[in-house]
Scaffold this active site. Structure first.
Site, PDB file in Angstrom:
ATOM      1  N   ARG A 144     -55.140   6.841  19.608  1.00 35.66           N
ATOM      2  CA  ARG A 144     -54.186   6.551  18.368  1.00 35.66           C
ATOM      3  C   ARG A 144     -52.844   5.858  18.654  1.00 35.66           C
ATOM      4  O   ARG A 144     -52.533   4.944  18.077  1.00 35.66           O
ATOM      5  CB  ARG A 144     -54.001   7.803  17.685  1.00 35.66           C
ATOM      6  CG  ARG A 144     -55.035   8.599  16.931  1.00 35.66           C
ATOM      7  CD  ARG A 144     -54.692  10.021  16.806  1.00 35.66           C
ATOM      8  NE  ARG A 144     -53.814  10.722  17.858  1.00 35.66           N
ATOM      9  CZ  ARG A 144     -53.283  12.006  17.719  1.00 35.66           C
ATOM     10  NH1 ARG A 144     -53.475  12.598  16.476  1.00 35.66           N
ATOM     11  NH2 ARG A 144     -52.598  12.391  18.690  1.00 35.66           N
ATOM     12  N   LYS A 158     -65.248  19.330  29.491  1.00 35.48           N
ATOM     13  CA  LYS A 158     -65.141  20.396  29.169  1.00 35.48           C
ATOM     14  C   LYS A 158     -63.726  20.748  28.690  1.00 35.48           C
ATOM     15  O   LYS A 158     -62.809  19.934  28.774  1.00 35.48           O
ATOM     16  CB  LYS A 158     -65.307  21.297  30.405  1.00 35.48           C
ATOM     17  CG  LYS A 158     -64.076  21.217  31.423  1.00 35.48           C
ATOM     18  CD  LYS A 158     -64.344  22.225  32.435  1.00 35.48           C
ATOM     19  CE  LYS A 158     -63.891  23.597  32.500  1.00 35.48           C
ATOM     20  NZ  LYS A 158     -62.535  23.727  32.553  1.00 35.48           N
ATOM     21  N   HIS A 212     -66.545  18.708  36.540  1.00 36.06           N
ATOM     22  CA  HIS A 212     -66.114  17.894  37.511  1.00 36.06           C
ATOM     23  C   HIS A 212     -66.108  18.606  38.860  1.00 36.06           C
ATOM     24  O   HIS A 212     -66.568  17.936  40.142  1.00 36.06           O
ATOM     25  CB  HIS A 212     -64.636  17.476  37.622  1.00 36.06           C
ATOM     26  CG  HIS A 212     -63.830  18.484  37.600  1.00 36.06           C
ATOM     27  ND1 HIS A 212     -62.948  19.062  36.616  1.00 36.06           N
ATOM     28  CD2 HIS A 212     -62.792  18.659  38.747  1.00 36.06           C
ATOM     29  CE1 HIS A 212     -62.113  19.856  37.250  1.00 36.06           C
ATOM     30  NE2 HIS A 212     -61.828  19.655  38.423  1.00 36.06           N
ATOM     31  N   LYS A 239     -67.979  17.224  43.392  1.00 35.85           N
ATOM     32  CA  LYS A 239     -67.378  17.704  44.817  1.00 35.85           C
ATOM     33  C   LYS A 239     -68.577  17.758  45.815  1.00 35.85           C
ATOM     34  O   LYS A 239     -69.524  18.494  45.882  1.00 35.85           O
ATOM     35  CB  LYS A 239     -66.812  19.062  44.896  1.00 35.85           C
ATOM     36  CG  LYS A 239     -65.137  19.040  44.072  1.00 35.85           C
ATOM     37  CD  LYS A 239     -64.762  20.440  44.070  1.00 35.85           C
ATOM     38  CE  LYS A 239     -63.328  20.489  43.059  1.00 35.85           C
ATOM     39  NZ  LYS A 239     -62.312  19.588  43.674  1.00 35.85           N
ATOM     40  N   GLU A 279     -55.677  29.757  42.190  1.00 35.02           N
ATOM     41  CA  GLU A 279     -54.683  28.725  41.635  1.00 35.02           C
ATOM     42  C   GLU A 279     -53.358  29.175  42.235  1.00 35.02           C
ATOM     43  O   GLU A 279     -53.011  30.460  41.723  1.00 35.02           O
ATOM     44  CB  GLU A 279     -54.780  28.161  40.425  1.00 35.02           C
ATOM     45  CG  GLU A 279     -55.814  27.443  40.018  1.00 35.02           C
ATOM     46  CD  GLU A 279     -55.651  27.076  38.471  1.00 35.02           C
ATOM     47  OE1 GLU A 279     -54.866  26.243  38.390  1.00 35.02           O
ATOM     48  OE2 GLU A 279     -56.345  27.586  37.827  1.00 35.02           O
ATOM     49  N   ASP A 334     -61.795  29.211  30.567  1.00 34.11           N
ATOM     50  CA  ASP A 334     -61.240  27.865  31.293  1.00 34.11           C
ATOM     51  C   ASP A 334     -62.081  27.951  32.648  1.00 34.11           C
ATOM     52  O   ASP A 334     -62.370  26.946  33.104  1.00 34.11           O
ATOM     53  CB  ASP A 334     -60.027  27.997  31.638  1.00 34.11           C
ATOM     54  CG  ASP A 334     -59.268  26.735  32.193  1.00 34.11           C
ATOM     55  OD1 ASP A 334     -59.833  25.528  32.040  1.00 34.11           O
ATOM     56  OD2 ASP A 334     -58.417  26.779  32.847  1.00 34.11           O
ATOM     57  N   HIS A 354     -66.899  26.536  35.618  1.00 33.95           N
ATOM     58  CA  HIS A 354     -67.037  26.388  37.208  1.00 33.95           C
ATOM     59  C   HIS A 354     -67.426  27.411  37.899  1.00 33.95           C
ATOM     60  O   HIS A 354     -68.464  27.263  38.672  1.00 33.95           O
ATOM     61  CB  HIS A 354     -65.275  26.177  37.594  1.00 33.95           C
ATOM     62  CG  HIS A 354     -64.692  25.039  37.301  1.00 33.95           C
ATOM     63  ND1 HIS A 354     -65.033  23.934  36.726  1.00 33.95           N
ATOM     64  CD2 HIS A 354     -63.251  25.173  36.888  1.00 33.95           C
ATOM     65  CE1 HIS A 354     -63.999  23.186  36.201  1.00 33.95           C
ATOM     66  NE2 HIS A 354     -63.141  23.851  36.319  1.00 33.95           N
ATOM     67  N   LYS A 398     -54.485  32.408  38.135  1.00 33.85           N
ATOM     68  CA  LYS A 398     -53.259  31.558  38.369  1.00 33.85           C
ATOM     69  C   LYS A 398     -52.232  32.654  38.898  1.00 33.85           C
ATOM     70  O   LYS A 398     -52.319  33.804  38.933  1.00 33.85           O
ATOM     71  CB  LYS A 398     -52.721  31.178  36.796  1.00 33.85           C
ATOM     72  CG  LYS A 398     -53.701  30.122  36.090  1.00 33.85           C
ATOM     73  CD  LYS A 398     -53.119  29.301  34.945  1.00 33.85           C
ATOM     74  CE  LYS A 398     -53.823  28.328  34.325  1.00 33.85           C
ATOM     75  NZ  LYS A 398     -54.135  27.373  35.329  1.00 33.85           N
TER      76      LYS A 398
HETATM   77  N1  LIG Z   1     -56.237  16.958  31.995  1.00 30.30           N
HETATM   78  C1  LIG Z   1     -56.942  17.175  32.910  1.00 30.30           C
HETATM   79  O1  LIG Z   1     -57.126  17.524  34.160  1.00 30.30           O
HETATM   80  C2  LIG Z   1     -58.513  18.039  32.374  1.00 30.30           C
HETATM   81  C3  LIG Z   1     -59.556  18.451  33.357  1.00 30.30           C
HETATM   82  C4  LIG Z   1     -60.599  18.953  32.889  1.00 30.30           C
HETATM   83  C5  LIG Z   1     -61.108  18.805  31.590  1.00 30.30           C
HETATM   84  N2  LIG Z   1     -59.927  18.304  30.702  1.00 30.30           N
HETATM   85  C6  LIG Z   1     -60.302  17.923  29.482  1.00 30.30           C
HETATM   86  O2  LIG Z   1     -60.353  16.644  29.106  1.00 30.30           O
HETATM   87  C7  LIG Z   1     -59.935  16.431  27.829  1.00 30.30           C
HETATM   88  C8  LIG Z   1     -58.729  15.620  27.676  1.00 30.30           C
HETATM   89  O3  LIG Z   1     -57.623  16.218  28.435  1.00 30.30           O
HETATM   90  P1  LIG Z   1     -56.091  15.730  28.442  1.00 30.30           P
HETATM   91  O4  LIG Z   1     -55.481  16.692  29.397  1.00 30.30           O
HETATM   92  O5  LIG Z   1     -56.082  14.222  28.845  1.00 30.30           O
HETATM   93  O6  LIG Z   1     -55.721  15.586  27.069  1.00 30.30           O
HETATM   94  P2  LIG Z   1     -54.515  15.324  26.345  1.00 30.30           P
HETATM   95  O7  LIG Z   1     -53.642  14.492  27.044  1.00 30.30           O
HETATM   96  O8  LIG Z   1     -53.870  16.257  25.414  1.00 30.30           O
HETATM   97  O9  LIG Z   1     -55.320  14.285  25.367  1.00 30.30           O
HETATM   98  C9  LIG Z   1     -55.818  13.286  25.466  1.00 30.30           C
HETATM   99  C10 LIG Z   1     -55.678  12.243  24.386  1.00 30.30           C
HETATM  100  O10 LIG Z   1     -56.170  12.439  23.307  1.00 30.30           O
HETATM  101  C11 LIG Z   1     -55.267  12.154  22.105  1.00 30.30           C
HETATM  102  N3  LIG Z   1     -54.976  13.167  21.057  1.00 30.30           N
HETATM  103  C12 LIG Z   1     -54.265  14.243  21.390  1.00 30.30           C
HETATM  104  N4  LIG Z   1     -54.121  15.236  20.516  1.00 30.30           N
HETATM  105  C13 LIG Z   1     -55.078  14.686  19.460  1.00 30.30           C
HETATM  106  C14 LIG Z   1     -55.360  15.145  18.126  1.00 30.30           C
HETATM  107  N5  LIG Z   1     -55.120  16.120  17.560  1.00 30.30           N
HETATM  108  N6  LIG Z   1     -56.060  14.139  17.463  1.00 30.30           N
HETATM  109  C15 LIG Z   1     -56.599  12.938  17.941  1.00 30.30           C
HETATM  110  N7  LIG Z   1     -56.252  12.516  19.303  1.00 30.30           N
HETATM  111  C16 LIG Z   1     -55.343  13.351  19.778  1.00 30.30           C
HETATM  112  C17 LIG Z   1     -54.052  11.491  22.706  1.00 30.30           C
HETATM  113  O11 LIG Z   1     -53.957  10.250  22.507  1.00 30.30           O
HETATM  114  P3  LIG Z   1     -53.432   9.498  21.300  1.00 30.30           P
HETATM  115  O12 LIG Z   1     -52.234  10.474  20.573  1.00 30.30           O
HETATM  116  O13 LIG Z   1     -52.775   8.231  21.791  1.00 30.30           O
HETATM  117  O14 LIG Z   1     -54.501   9.341  20.346  1.00 30.30           O
HETATM  118  C18 LIG Z   1     -53.892  12.106  24.037  1.00 30.30           C
HETATM  119  O15 LIG Z   1     -53.342  11.104  24.905  1.00 30.30           O
HETATM  120  C19 LIG Z   1     -59.581  17.839  26.937  1.00 30.30           C
HETATM  121  O16 LIG Z   1     -60.469  18.137  26.385  1.00 30.30           O
HETATM  122  C20 LIG Z   1     -59.219  18.627  28.514  1.00 30.30           C
HETATM  123  O17 LIG Z   1     -59.841  19.922  28.097  1.00 30.30           O
HETATM  124  C21 LIG Z   1     -58.924  17.838  31.303  1.00 30.30           C
END
Ligand SMILES: NC(=O)c1ccc[n+]([C@@H]2O[C@H](COP(=O)([O-])OP(=O)(O)OC[C@H]3O[C@@H](n4cnc5c(N)ncnc54)[C@H](OP(=O)(O)O)[C@@H]3O)[C@@H](O)[C@H]2O)c1
Length: 515
Positions: free
Chosen positions: A66, A175, A205, A209, A243, A262, A267, A369
């Protein structure tokens, strides 16, 4: 910026030859491209693949989110992520620049059909201009409640089906895949209304590994381990995923998840399936996934009675890491956490796998954690020697330990005679280290899995029935946790969880390996 040649690159000479083979030309669309996962993992992984010539010579990447952003701003932020998070061995200024030129950005609201029309037009332009053969990979990296909306919009925009008979369209879904069995089923229904199962790649992910994949090689690529890999020789199995970090900035997510959702549902149960599965007929997606799902279906379902005796939950209070006197906050004092939160940051469980191979062999699982060390390991603890001829010696049973992270490797412990006149024994280990043997840093699991998806190999991804089988196991635990309030916090940060987790094994005359 108008779509131009700059949105596609021809990859330069490889920096370091990789064993991963190049994929088809395609466009990768990252939903949630402004987010943490995209910045820290996906963009650096894609750069790594390009730098090692594991992407096709022609590819394009479109970020979608967005936040308003031009192509140039997205490219600039991608270069910054690559420099910060990509494997330093692959970093080269020129390649970074060329990679950034392959990136384009579309901003839009996930709820608006015209945003997906805009995306479709951009995809078609890139396809036409740069002969990407209409192959598309959609990567869903937004908060999970947005997944059904994106899937639905892709379907309505006609983007879920292959644009022509020769091309492919695939979707990787991050996930958590659902938050319980009912929501995972709903998500499967939405996904499978738009896509065929063969197009769907549910990612965990951990499975990318090397050590996790090596578990299959260890078991089924060698003759010496598999004959011992059963109830006749194995006393029990321990899987620890610890962790040292607390909840950090992720309280909003973690408060709705907890350690069971989680870590255990994904995992830890994935690792359990790989340890316990039968040999697949072939190393392919159908055979491997069939065998993994059979394990989940053989795990004895939890009841309120068995949860009381065989599951321990915990939440960290204030404490400090070993060797560091600074005081760490307890979970309820972390920013964004409710003072009376009942979210568990620790779970230990005893599983019974009711089949011929594992009957009577407990699998002890533990994750948490703010534990004393960051370690993910699988330990196969063998039975003691049937008769001890070395009287008066404290002899340990053999253990085969797979270190998943941080030091990827395998070690086996056995007893040896100490040098000297006396018959004195000592437990020693033989170690195999990925780092020492093959060099290099920790390989990106995301790079492996994205490349697998591009090549149409779903072996390391979850199938619809696989995620449902895992949720079916975890659902009764979540329900019990919800309706039986615990006394939290119940372990100090920097310790191995509540004492009941130790008692879980002590009752069986065993103990956790890592203390
Ligand atoms: N981060 C990790 O290491 C990790 C690891 C494993 C899995 N995941 C999974 O991967 C996914 C993304 O993780 P993330 O940490 O990157 O999440 P994030 O930073 O919270 O969200 C990714 C993007 O989605 C958009 N967003 C956030 N809230 C929103 C909403 N309510 N409606 C529409 N768009 C929204 C935002 O972009 P805009 O505001 O620009 O639209 C944000 O930059 C999640 O499902 C998470 O569980 C993440």
């Amino acid at each position: 910026m108008t779509p131009s040649k700059s949105a596609v690159v021809e990859a330069a000479e490889p920096i370091k030859k990789s064993s991963i083979s190049p994929a088809d030309p395609c466009t990768i669309v990252i939903f949630g491209a402004s987010g943490d996962l995209s910045r820290r993992k996906l963009v650096p992984a894609l750069y790594g693949l390009a730098a090692q010539n594991c992407l096709a010579r022609r590819f394009a990447i479109i970020g979608f989110a967005r936040s308003p952003m031009t192509d140039e701003v997205f490219q600039q932020s991608a270069v910054e992520s690559v420099k910060k998070f990509a494997d330093a061995n692959t970093l080269r200024e020129q390649e970074c620049k060329e990679f950034a030129h392959a990136l384009a950005y579309v901003s839009g609201d996930y709820h608006q059909a015209d945003a997906f029309e805009k995306l479709k037009n951009r995809l078609e332009e890139l396809d036409r201009e740069h002969k990407l053969n209409g192959n598309r990979l959609f990567y869903l990296a937004t908060p999970p409640d947005i997944y059904p909306i994106i899937i639905d919009q892709l379907d309505k925009a006609g983007l879920a089906k292959n644009p022509n008979g020769k091309s492919w369209t695939r979707v990787i879904i991050e996930k958590p895949y659902g938050r319980d069995l009912a929501s995972a089923r709903n998500l499967n229904q939405t996904v499978l209304k738009a896509f065929d199962e063969s197009q769907v790649y549910r990612i965990d992910h951990y499975l990318g590994k090397d050590t996790v994949q090596n578990l299959l090689v260890l078991r089924f690529g060698n003759g010496i381990f598999e004959p011992l890999w059963n109830r006749n020789y194995v006393d029990h199995v321990q899987i620890t995923a610890g962790e040292t970090l607390g909840v950090e900035q992720r309280a909003a997510f973690y408060e709705t998840a907890g350690a069971t959702r989680d870590m255990i549902q994904s995992h830890v149960l994935q690792l359990t399936s790989l340890v316990a599965m039968e040999p697949p007929a072939a190393f392919d997606a159908t055979a491997v996934r069939n065998e993994k799902i059979k394990v989940l279906q053989s795990i004895r379902p939890f009841t309120p009675e068995s949860i009381e005796t065989e599951i321990v939950r915990g939440q960290y209070g204030p404490g400090s890491e070993p060797g560091d006197s600074s005081v760490l906050k307890g979970y309820p004092d972390e920013p964004g956490v409710a003072k009376n939160s009942i979210t568990e940051t620790f779970v230990a469980a005893k599983l019974h796998i009711d089949n011929w191979r594992w009957a009577g062999v407990p699998f002890y699982l533990r994750t948490g954690k703010r534990l004393p060390s960051r370690i993910t390991e699988i330990a196969i603890q063998f039975r003691r020697a049937p008769h001890l001829v070395f009287r008066g010696q404290d002899i340990s049973a053999n253990a085969l330990v797979l270190n998943v992270q941080p030091d990827e490797g395998i070690s086996i412990s056995f007893n040896a005679k100490l040098p000297g006149q006396e018959m004195k024994l000592k437990t020693v280990t033989m170690d195999f280290s990925y780092q020492a043997e093959f060099g290099g840093g920790e390989r990106s699991a995301y790079a492996t899995l994205i490349n697998d998806c591009m090549r149409g190999d779903a072996t390391l991804f979850d199938r619809a029935d696989g995620v449902e089988a895992a949720w079916a196991l975890v659902d009764p635990i979540l329900n019990y946790f919800q309706s039986n309030k615990p006394k939290f916090p119940n372990y100090a940060a920097g310790t191995w969880g509540p004492h009941e987790a130790d008692e879980l094994l002590e009752r069986d005359g065993r103990h956790w390996r890592t203390k």
